[in-house]
Motif scaffolding. Sequence first.
Motif, short mmCIF file in Angstrom:
data_model
loop_
_atom_site.label_atom_id
_atom_site.label_comp_id
_atom_site.label_asym_id
_atom_site.label_seq_id
_atom_site.Cartn_x
_atom_site.Cartn_y
_atom_site.Cartn_z
N ASP A 299 43.34 24.48 100.36
CA ASP A 299 43.00 23.64 99.80
C ASP A 299 42.70 24.38 98.34
O ASP A 299 41.78 25.80 98.13
N THR A 300 43.56 24.13 97.26
CA THR A 300 43.51 24.06 96.14
C THR A 300 42.41 23.95 94.85
O THR A 300 42.30 24.89 93.78
N GLY A 301 41.56 23.46 95.27
CA GLY A 301 39.96 23.46 95.05
C GLY A 301 39.66 22.51 93.68
O GLY A 301 40.89 21.88 93.25
N ILE A 302 38.59 22.33 93.34
CA ILE A 302 38.46 21.67 92.10
C ILE A 302 38.63 22.35 90.51
O ILE A 302 37.18 23.59 91.20
N PRO A 303 38.62 22.07 89.91
CA PRO A 303 38.58 22.78 88.37
C PRO A 303 37.31 22.70 87.58
O PRO A 303 37.22 21.64 87.79
N HIS A 304 37.12 23.90 86.88
CA HIS A 304 35.42 24.16 86.70
C HIS A 304 36.07 24.47 85.02
O HIS A 304 37.05 26.15 85.12
N VAL A 305 35.20 24.31 84.10
CA VAL A 305 35.81 24.71 83.38
C VAL A 305 34.65 25.59 81.94
O VAL A 305 33.82 24.78 81.93
N LEU A 306 34.94 27.03 81.36
CA LEU A 306 33.56 27.40 80.75
C LEU A 306 33.54 28.49 79.43
O LEU A 306 35.43 28.58 79.82
N ILE A 307 33.57 27.80 78.68
CA ILE A 307 33.40 27.81 77.25
C ILE A 307 32.73 28.28 76.72
O ILE A 307 31.75 28.40 76.53
N GLU A 308 33.42 29.59 76.11
CA GLU A 308 32.39 30.77 75.02
C GLU A 308 32.94 30.61 73.97
O GLU A 308 34.12 31.04 73.21
N ILE A 309 32.17 30.36 72.33
CA ILE A 309 33.14 30.43 71.03
C ILE A 309 32.07 30.71 69.97
O ILE A 309 31.24 31.18 70.61
N GLY A 310 32.55 31.61 69.51
CA GLY A 310 32.78 32.72 68.36
C GLY A 310 31.89 32.13 67.51
O GLY A 310 31.84 30.99 67.12
N LYS A 311 30.54 32.92 67.23
CA LYS A 311 30.31 32.05 65.99
C LYS A 311 30.70 31.39 64.85
O LYS A 311 30.26 31.00 64.12
N LYS A 312 31.39 32.21 64.85
CA LYS A 312 32.75 32.11 63.62
C LYS A 312 34.10 30.87 63.44
O LYS A 312 34.98 30.66 62.81
N ARG A 313 34.44 30.26 64.94
CA ARG A 313 34.76 29.54 65.02
C ARG A 313 34.75 28.07 65.42
O ARG A 313 33.26 27.08 65.85
N ARG B 161 23.70 38.65 78.80
CA ARG B 161 24.08 39.88 78.29
C ARG B 161 25.61 40.63 77.85
O ARG B 161 25.62 41.30 77.49
N LEU B 162 26.89 40.10 78.50
CA LEU B 162 27.82 40.78 78.80
C LEU B 162 28.76 39.96 78.22
O LEU B 162 30.04 40.18 77.45
N ILE B 163 28.86 38.83 78.01
CA ILE B 163 29.72 38.01 76.77
C ILE B 163 29.80 38.24 75.46
O ILE B 163 28.65 38.23 74.75
N ASP B 164 30.51 38.38 75.06
CA ASP B 164 31.18 39.13 73.67
C ASP B 164 32.56 38.89 73.12
O ASP B 164 33.67 39.18 73.50
N VAL B 165 32.72 37.64 73.72
CA VAL B 165 33.84 36.80 73.31
C VAL B 165 34.28 37.19 71.00
O VAL B 165 32.98 36.90 70.31
N ASP B 166 35.20 37.45 70.59
CA ASP B 166 35.12 37.61 69.51
C ASP B 166 34.71 36.44 68.05
O ASP B 166 35.10 35.30 68.87
N GLU B 167 34.57 37.19 67.67
CA GLU B 167 33.33 35.50 66.39
C GLU B 167 34.69 34.74 65.92
O GLU B 167 34.05 33.59 65.69
N PRO C 167 36.45 33.94 94.48
CA PRO C 167 36.05 33.49 92.81
C PRO C 167 37.48 33.24 92.78
O PRO C 167 38.25 34.30 92.58
N ARG C 168 38.12 31.84 92.19
CA ARG C 168 39.61 31.94 91.72
C ARG C 168 39.55 31.91 90.30
O ARG C 168 38.93 30.97 90.06
N VAL C 169 39.82 32.56 89.76
CA VAL C 169 39.59 32.53 87.80
C VAL C 169 40.43 32.99 86.97
O VAL C 169 41.24 34.73 87.38
N SER C 170 40.49 32.70 86.43
CA SER C 170 41.51 32.38 84.89
C SER C 170 41.08 32.85 83.72
O SER C 170 40.33 31.09 83.41
N SER C 171 41.36 33.49 82.32
CA SER C 171 40.76 33.51 81.01
C SER C 171 41.78 34.14 80.21
O SER C 171 42.55 34.68 80.37
N PHE C 172 41.65 33.32 78.69
CA PHE C 172 42.40 33.35 77.82
C PHE C 172 41.47 33.29 76.32
O PHE C 172 40.17 32.38 76.51
#
Length: 294
Positions: A65-79, A145-151, A287-292
């Motif tokens: 069961d390879t699952g249904i893709p879910h996408v989470l996006i974090e956007i830097g404040k200057k991006r 509180r832990l989210i800290d993507v480069d701006e 959870p099956r997770v990968s980020s970049f």
Amino acid sequence: MDLIEKVQDAVVNAGSSYSEDRLAAYENALKLEKELNNENAVWALEQMIENFKVANEKKLPLCDDTGIPHVLIEIGKKREIPKGFFNEINIGIAQGLDKLPGRPMAVKGNDIERIEQSQGLYNESHMMKPASFLIEEKDESTYGRLIDVDEDKIRITILLEGGGPEIRAKTYRVFHKRDSKIVFGEALDWLKESLAMLGCTPSIPAIGVGRTHFEANALMLRAMVHGNLGYQSDIEKYIAEELNKTNIGPLGLGGKTTVLGSFVNIGSQRASGVRIVAARPACFVEPRVSSFEF
């Protein structure tokens, strides 16, 4: 490497790889079950660890069961979001599902036909479309509180959600009576029942507590993305300890390892007699997770 290729690789990595904290948790669980001479639990955990290693080495799916893709996006404040951003993510997901490969599970037909599954399935893996994207922001929630993507960066996370845990998940209102033990007590009751029927333990259950059903589930998804078994809060430790008292064990064969830990994300609350709680009993590959970032 362009965005499409990065997303494609993230889908493959999410479906075939394991995080260091999870492998360490499995190794610790195996050591515990060996010390307790729980032969069935030891056998099951050894097979799971081997499954993780083979899947990671050969880039094969961790589970049928390879699952249904879910996408989470974090956007830097200057991006800024570039032109074609969402379309390229969708293309990357399609290519990643074909490359993994994902199990063909997408249902054909119109609204009614899809519900009734009367027209069959698409043969192509890429026809499994992702769920609506979730754009995250820094907030007062446990993991917010832990989210800290480069701006000047955008971080994209792919999360693959299997059907078995989804069947056993629950989102409901709890009359809290100004007592957090009531809220978590009800969530524990749901999870104890669902884990006994899940069949693919040990689990890492995820819980989101919010103001609406949407928010509770969004918080739960964020817990699965940002949670770490090496850094468990007091609440997460409590949830895990209570669930491990059930002795359901790996694959339901008995033992002290019903769960490896838990991920709990508590968001903003409002003056109300209820709290909305979402609880999901993940299977042993989740959870099956990968980020970049890009």
